[in-house]
Design a protein around this motif. Structure first.
Motif, PDB file in Angstrom:
ATOM      1  N   ARG A 191       0.844  -1.192   0.000  1.00 51.07           N
ATOM      2  CA  ARG A 191       0.000   0.000   0.000  1.00 51.07           C
ATOM      3  C   ARG A 191       0.880   1.243   0.000  1.00 51.07           C
ATOM      4  O   ARG A 191       1.895   1.293   0.697  1.00 51.07           O
ATOM      5  N   ASN A 229      -4.200  -1.311  -2.723  1.00 44.79           N
ATOM      6  CA  ASN A 229      -4.466   0.111  -2.924  1.00 44.79           C
ATOM      7  C   ASN A 229      -5.867   0.364  -3.476  1.00 44.79           C
ATOM      8  O   ASN A 229      -6.550   1.287  -3.028  1.00 44.79           O
ATOM      9  N   ARG A 277      -8.433  -1.585  -3.043  1.00 41.13           N
ATOM     10  CA  ARG A 277      -9.360  -1.911  -1.956  1.00 41.13           C
ATOM     11  C   ARG A 277      -9.422  -0.751  -0.958  1.00 41.13           C
ATOM     12  O   ARG A 277     -10.505  -0.371  -0.491  1.00 41.13           O
ATOM     13  N   TRP A 278      -8.268  -0.202  -0.624  1.00 39.33           N
ATOM     14  CA  TRP A 278      -8.206   0.937   0.297  1.00 39.33           C
ATOM     15  C   TRP A 278      -8.976   2.125  -0.259  1.00 39.33           C
ATOM     16  O   TRP A 278      -9.781   2.752   0.426  1.00 39.33           O
ATOM     17  N   ARG A 279      -8.772   2.418  -1.554  1.00 39.46           N
ATOM     18  CA  ARG A 279      -9.451   3.551  -2.176  1.00 39.46           C
ATOM     19  C   ARG A 279     -10.957   3.343  -2.178  1.00 39.46           C
ATOM     20  O   ARG A 279     -11.721   4.272  -1.923  1.00 39.46           O
ATOM     21  N   VAL A 293     -12.428   2.765   7.554  1.00 40.55           N
ATOM     22  CA  VAL A 293     -11.010   2.770   7.229  1.00 40.55           C
ATOM     23  C   VAL A 293     -10.276   1.650   7.985  1.00 40.55           C
ATOM     24  O   VAL A 293      -9.413   0.971   7.425  1.00 40.55           O
ATOM     25  N   CYS A 324     -10.879  -1.672   6.286  1.00 43.01           N
ATOM     26  CA  CYS A 324     -10.041  -1.875   5.106  1.00 43.01           C
ATOM     27  C   CYS A 324      -8.657  -2.344   5.504  1.00 43.01           C
ATOM     28  O   CYS A 324      -8.053  -3.194   4.868  1.00 43.01           O
ATOM     29  N   GLY A 325      -8.143  -1.805   6.596  1.00 41.81           N
ATOM     30  CA  GLY A 325      -6.788  -2.145   7.034  1.00 41.81           C
ATOM     31  C   GLY A 325      -6.631  -3.586   7.451  1.00 41.81           C
ATOM     32  O   GLY A 325      -5.516  -4.115   7.486  1.00 41.81           O
TER      33      GLY A 325
END
Length: 365
Positions: free
Chosen positions: A37, A336, A338-340, A359, A362-363
């Motif tokens: 990430r 990345n 998935r995070w977005r 958030v 997601c982590g």
């Protein structure tokens, strides 16, 4: 200048990617973790216009363009020296790839700036663009056709699950097309030339053979067109609706919206295009937007694209992804995107607690 290291990434590190494009030189600096990430720390862009004046008869990089390139790279080098960069990769694309004096130019870059430059083939450039798209959009399991319009060439790549199924590069770029046709007002000739190159390249047959589920555009030209459509330019508005929320954005546009933008631009002279930019429709350099819009419109027609999604990540992020894939102990190509996706979804929540919860979720994936 010693700027490249091979140590594995074990904690948060700074990485940099430099893209020596036909129109602009760009440098992306990111902070990356061991799972792949990354977060953009800085973006730098210099309008070098390396391909200005280049054509089929004269494919040399001029001394003026070389000077602009050296100045830009020195500024990039100063930034790299001020920061503790774990690894940097510098690449050149169409203008350098096609130039007859590239050896002389690259030697000058090495001697005056200390940079070793990797000149990408068209196919390798297309592959890296696809990797960049995978960092922005959650399309890993889809068969994706990516179109990246540059100053001197356009890259086409079809990929699925990180694997390239087909990739090619055509000598159709917004800078070279502007120099050859738009500046002389030869818009009909511009369309005929684009159609001829597309038809004779074998691209249509190959794309039909491989097939694709979704089309993605990843270049500054595509983002500029999406911005204009988002702000109402395709509907004939004369001023951008600057108050529109970015979080409502779908990052996509339809064929008819693109055609409307291209037709409007073809009716404008330089002053009209500048006015459209000042009105807030085209945030980026506007002198090449007509050629870019006509080119993309012809690509839509030729490849029968009904709708295109837009990626804000492209070659630079693909280079970063490539570095991370070899340097990270626990690399995840999807982390990345998935995070977005989760972070974007969290902006629709109406309180800070829910945003933080999304958030954190997601982590853990």
């Amino acid at each position: 200048m010693a700027i490249e290291f091979s140590n594995p990434i074990s904690s948060s590190e700074l990485l940099a990617a430099v893209d020596m494009g036909t129109n602009s030189f760009k440098m992306l600096v990111v902070r990356a973790g061991p799972n792949g990430r990354f977060l953009a720390v800085n973006r730098f862009k210099k309008p070098v216009l390396l391909g200005r004046g280049m054509n089929a008869e004269e494919s040399t990089i001029s001394s003026e363009a070389q000077h602009r390139a050296i100045v830009a790279l020195r500024k990039f080098g100063q930034v790299l020296q001020r920061q503790r960069i774990h690894q940097t990769k510098i690449v050149a694309t169409s203008a350098v790839r096609e130039s007859s004096n590239k050896i002389e130019f690259l030697s000058r870059v090495r001697e005056e700036v200390g940079f070793e430059v990797d000149v990408l083939s068209g196919e390798e450039e297309a592959r890296l663009v696809y990797l960049g798209v995978l960092q922005f959009l959650p399309v890993y399991d889809r068969t994706v056709l990516t179109v990246d319009i540059g100053g001197g060439s356009t890259e086409f790549v079809i990929g699925k699950q990180g694997k390239v199924l087909f990739a090619t590069s055509l000598k159709l770029g917004h800078v070279t097309l502007t120099e050859a046709f738009v500046k002389n007002g030869e818009l009909l000739e511009l369309r005929n030339h684009i159609r001829s190159v597309l038809l004779e390249s074998g691209l249509i047959e190959k794309v039909r053979e491989v097939g694709f589920e979704i089309a993605v555009g990843s270049s500054g030209t595509v983002r500029s067109i999406e911005n204009a459509i988002f702000r109402g330019y395709s509907e004939g508005l004369t001023n951008a609706l600057v108050s529109l929320s970015e979080f409502r954005r779908d990052w996509r546009f339809r064929r008819e919206e693109l055609h409307a933008v291209a037709e409007r631009l073809c009716c404008l002279d330089g002053g009209g295009i500048l006015a459209a930019r000042k009105a807030g429709f085209f945030r980026r350099r506007s002198e090449f937007i007509t050629a870019g819009a006509v080119l993309l419109s012809e690509i839509f027609e030729t490849l029968d694209i009904a709708e295109m999604q837009v990626s804000c990540y492209a070659l630079g992020e693909g280079i970063i992804s490539e570095i991370l894939a070899t340097a990270c102990d626990d690399y995840d190509i999807n982390v990345n995107a998935r995070w977005r996706s989760v972070a974007h979804l969290s902006t629709r929540f109406n309180n800070e607690k829910k945003i933080k919860s999304a958030v954190r979720l997601c982590g853990h994936h």
